[in-house]
Design a protein around this motif. Structure first.
Motif: not given
Lengths: 247, 247, 247, 247, 247, 247
Positions: A51-57, B52-61, B78-83, B85-91
């Motif tokens: 997911a974090l590779a997409i902005p660079g792409l 392009l919404a995913i970096p902002g989502l992960l930043t908040e998380l 759209d379940d944007t960035g859900l996968d 976010a699940r990979t990132f988070a421990d919750v």
């Protein structure tokens, strides 16, 4: 014809390997332009990196528009950001996984994709199912970190060969797809060893890109890949705001 | 229990609407923490906006980890960035589409998701298929731009009702899922009008988050959602480099 | 909120175990009412036992209507009589298998259900496919008769553990679902041992029941779960004749 | 050869109609034994009726064992209790839906099942999918209560014809399956009118029963249809306790 | 009733074996007419052999029309030319694979087809999926060339038994389908040994043919099996030109 | 590079049209060799015509081996004899349907194939499902006999346009695939009219053939496409007996 290959990770040696593989199969009139992402992870292993590779792409796709290209390839087997890239671009965009499994489908009724880490296996299996090959293809992980493929002394090739041998004996695989851009230089050698088709995604994508361009076909701008609607993008992403009207 | 709801687009009024919907259904001991992405598109319509919404989502998380939360919700259908976010988070992390269609599945054997624009319809249909509801659920677009849902005078509700009526008469729908976070305030009213279950993704996700936390369950860190491997991230994305060891 | 848990087999010790598991996860304001079927098999192992457990299940649902309940749970992993119960009741009805696999779907992309006898394996596999998880979940039998789970000296837990270990090593399972109501007390312990999510159907169903009630959602009475039409029932079944008008 | 046809509802006129249809197609040496359930609903419309018809069905199967039969047919298009009956019996058991759609599959690549009420449509669609015909068959409801089929003045046949005509023009149906045991007397006439194969489940099941018996084949007792395990059944169901050892 | 069985390969001993198996199960009034193709391969092993067996098959179907037959069977488990034969003929046409898997479906929820060579395995697996049994049936090859089945000293039966044993222990098979017309004489013996249903395609097809004829059903001539349109056929194939009007 | 295009029907004007379409898109170094079958039907409409076109197709593939070709294309949208051709040949063989739907898959998430007669619609729908595009592509018939496409005054193009318009408005098609080799000259014009990608199978197959040859890939000879085993072929088919050893 100019084909832009963007490596969505930031490791230039992988870009070079992919570019070499692309140039080795490109048609006489095809120019391969290789770009390495300048922001994001050094390798793509799992959903977070992807997911974090997409902005660079997308940045590479955008900045190179002025110089121009006739088609683009996302040089990661996870087809990272492929849907977003197709929505963005006015030219055809190809992914390695989609290109490789479509190619394998012309050569074999059953085949196996051999990828790197377990964390990529399910991700690729989901892609294979979405592309309609779920009942024809199996996906296997060979427990190789992506960057070990850049290190000849890592033993990565032996692990890969062992997994291919299991695919042939246990899965009834009629062909093998190499499930990582970093394996692109091994296809020909492995095909000679195992005497079944061995498909590399970089090479497959180059030929699909050439095909689409020479057929005058490009991504449909009707429906799910319609051009981005003009709207504001905030903060660090503001540079990505679309400036043209929607298709 | 603290549940973080992140609106992955940057429109605060949508966040407020989602937070209100969440608080309206939250259990007594649940605190809803609402966050609006500070980088990315003002609304998510199609693949480009979503990626392009995913970096902002992960930043908040990430930035809210120190204050702490027990579960997170991605407040976009759209379940944007859900996968990721699940990979990132421990919750546990919940998406609106996945929560809503799972909830609908307990109430009806056949149902219809009514979303906004045609460009989102196929994207959501792909999600519905991935979540295993492809033979039970149909997805319809009602031709409403997302931000019109914020404007009472836009006629958006009439378009939505017309599409729900088609779902009931043509699809044999037994329940309706509202396919956009911006529709969250309409569920109860529409359920009263049409006398079939009308499921809102925000409310559904809050209850799933509460359920998982109280059951002591969290995302598996074995396989496809294993924690990001420690590695360098380059350039504008360098802040996203994982700093802990992989799971 | 009052949740009725009906054990559709007639073994009270299993009801008690399920009730304890339910109470352990119930929210502060939730009252768990446990009922044991008074007619039918002492355990449910296969299609014949299951079909003959339904009248006892429906009797409990009916006779306890006057005292009142806000949702009901069928406490058997085969989801015995779930469709009939949903058609009968005006409140939400949850099954263990459906609740557990939906819950697992939020935590893992691939998982394995471990059940008791081979005769239950295909039955549960059919359920899993109907619930849309056929490509994500595998079902395994551990060769344990249901009532052995009530006997600490039976060796049942060792058999169960061995099968979980096979699921982890051979299936690439990212989570485990316990496929029998009689295993409900083992979930937490097994999760600690194997460090992957271990989902128990009783606990999962309680949280889904609480979720639906607090969201004001109930089974659709349009289409396949419409209330029973008023009609005569003959002979020993005459007491089951619906007395209200159809929905 | 003796084939037992059990009508799992308690309406004797429907039994007679099914028995007549069965005798009309039975082979020279086949004796048709017709039984009407003595407990349960007068017609089967939806899940609730169906579940409560099973004890009556199994009672007929059991009580007629002493007199003997070589195969049994469950004379309801919902295949009510078919799995339980197969588990119980040592002889082959056939359902109308399963027999009819298998027969249609030999005659047409695409076909439509026309049933009675909307509440049965999804139930039958689920059966059709389980039997593997989901991509070849569509299911339509014609809004006819089952018992109206017993009343020539009800207009039921006109509704049925209208739905068949829609199936031919809108679905591209190459054959029609009549989706209710109460339509069994109409197949030949409708086939003459529409000049496509019209398949009746009663007739189809009789021929499948004769086929299995003459081939010396019966339900597998290995796996999901293994004979009921010996165990206690409590209360009003105690008479159903299996007395023989499991297979 | 006259049933024509055409062996689409040219080996008369296989025709005789199939005819004997057919006569052993045929009803009293059924006459079995056996025909051996007079052009094409001596055995059908894979796609090439199969395609070139079709003209010989269609020739037998055509030349025997004057003498008359009420149904036809294509006596090869690959269902060679079945679609073409159904399009050509005005009577029902049955294939071995389709008949056998439909029959197995009445007896078992999960089963395994055991065929000869690996090259036939995928071909049959494709058929099984097209017939809707992909999630219920597994296909295995036993590494037996077809004509070895004609040679008692070849060891073929031992290989076949070993593969059946693997199906029972590894696949959870509840029944076995013999996946080659040349195995038709072994069904009863193997059923006695393994005590699960063992289904032979020749016998299954005879009973399905009898069923369709006695039900007055034949291939739909609406849609995909509509009679061949009148047109010229050139060169060596000119004798195949349809002479009647299209249906 | 020499690509052999075989028209498996015997109408030379269709061959010429396909050859012209092929040459229009062929790469600089590609020579297109066009062959018209000398035995079989003048057009392929349905299963019977298709099966009887295969010997003529294989004859062309065989007789032109001495002159040599690097890949072959079967120029019929039904992919007539494609499996047999792949088994026979040592070079890659492409079909129009498989090539076109794979190409469409790179351009659109949902698309519609528009073919000629209803009798071909289901046949092509079966192919589309086998190729994994069943959930992404719809197939429509436009009620045009194949040879009317050779007659400018037939009104065929108007029928075709009307069906494309229905695909766009009713199916949400994002791209159109032309489902008959005889439509090959219309693709560019229709794409200009409807402003969505319009894919012609001949052009798509040429590019796939070029791709495979330049990648050094050919049909797997392991498994289902293994070379024909050496054996006798009898009678009129004796010339097709393989003379080389099996792969």
């Amino acid at each position: 014809m100019r084909i832009l290959i963007v490596n969505p990770n930031t490791t230039a040696s992988m870009t070079e390997k992919a570019a070499a593989a692309a140039r080795a199969v490109a048609a006489a009139g095809t120019e391969i332009i290789a770009a390495t992402s300048r922001m994001g992870p050094v390798s793509i292993e799992g959903h977070y990196d992807g997911a974090l590779a997409i902005p660079g792409l997308l940045t590479e796709l955008k900045e190179r528009q002025e110089a121009g290209y006739d088609a683009a390839i996302v040089a990661c087997f996870d087809d990272t950001g492929l849907d977003a890239a197709r929505t963005f671009a006015d030219v055809p965009v190809l992914g390695l996984c989609e290109s490789a499994v479509a190619t394998a489908g012309f050569l074999a009724q059953r085949f196996t994709v051999v990828t790197t880490l377990e964390r990529s296996r399910v991700l690729i299996d989901n892609l294979v199912r979405r592309y309609g090959m779920g009942s024809r293809a199996k996906v296997r992980a060979s427990d190789i970190p992506v960057l070990e493929l850049e290190d000849a002394a890592s033993g990565a090739i032996d692990k890969l060969k062992a997994e291919i041998e299991r695919a042939l004996s246990e899965d009834g695989a009629e062909a093998i797809v190499l499930g990582c851009a970093g394996m692109t230089d091994l296809a020909r050698e492995l095909q000679d060893v195992y005497r079944v088709p061995v498909i590399d995604g970089v090479a497959a994508a180059v030929k699909q890109a050439e095909a689409l361009v020479s057929l005058g076909l490009s991504t449909s701008k009707r429906g799910s890949y319609a051009s981005p609607l003009p709207k504001h993008f905030m903060g660090a992403m503001s540079g990505f705001a679309p400036i043209r009207a929607a298709g």
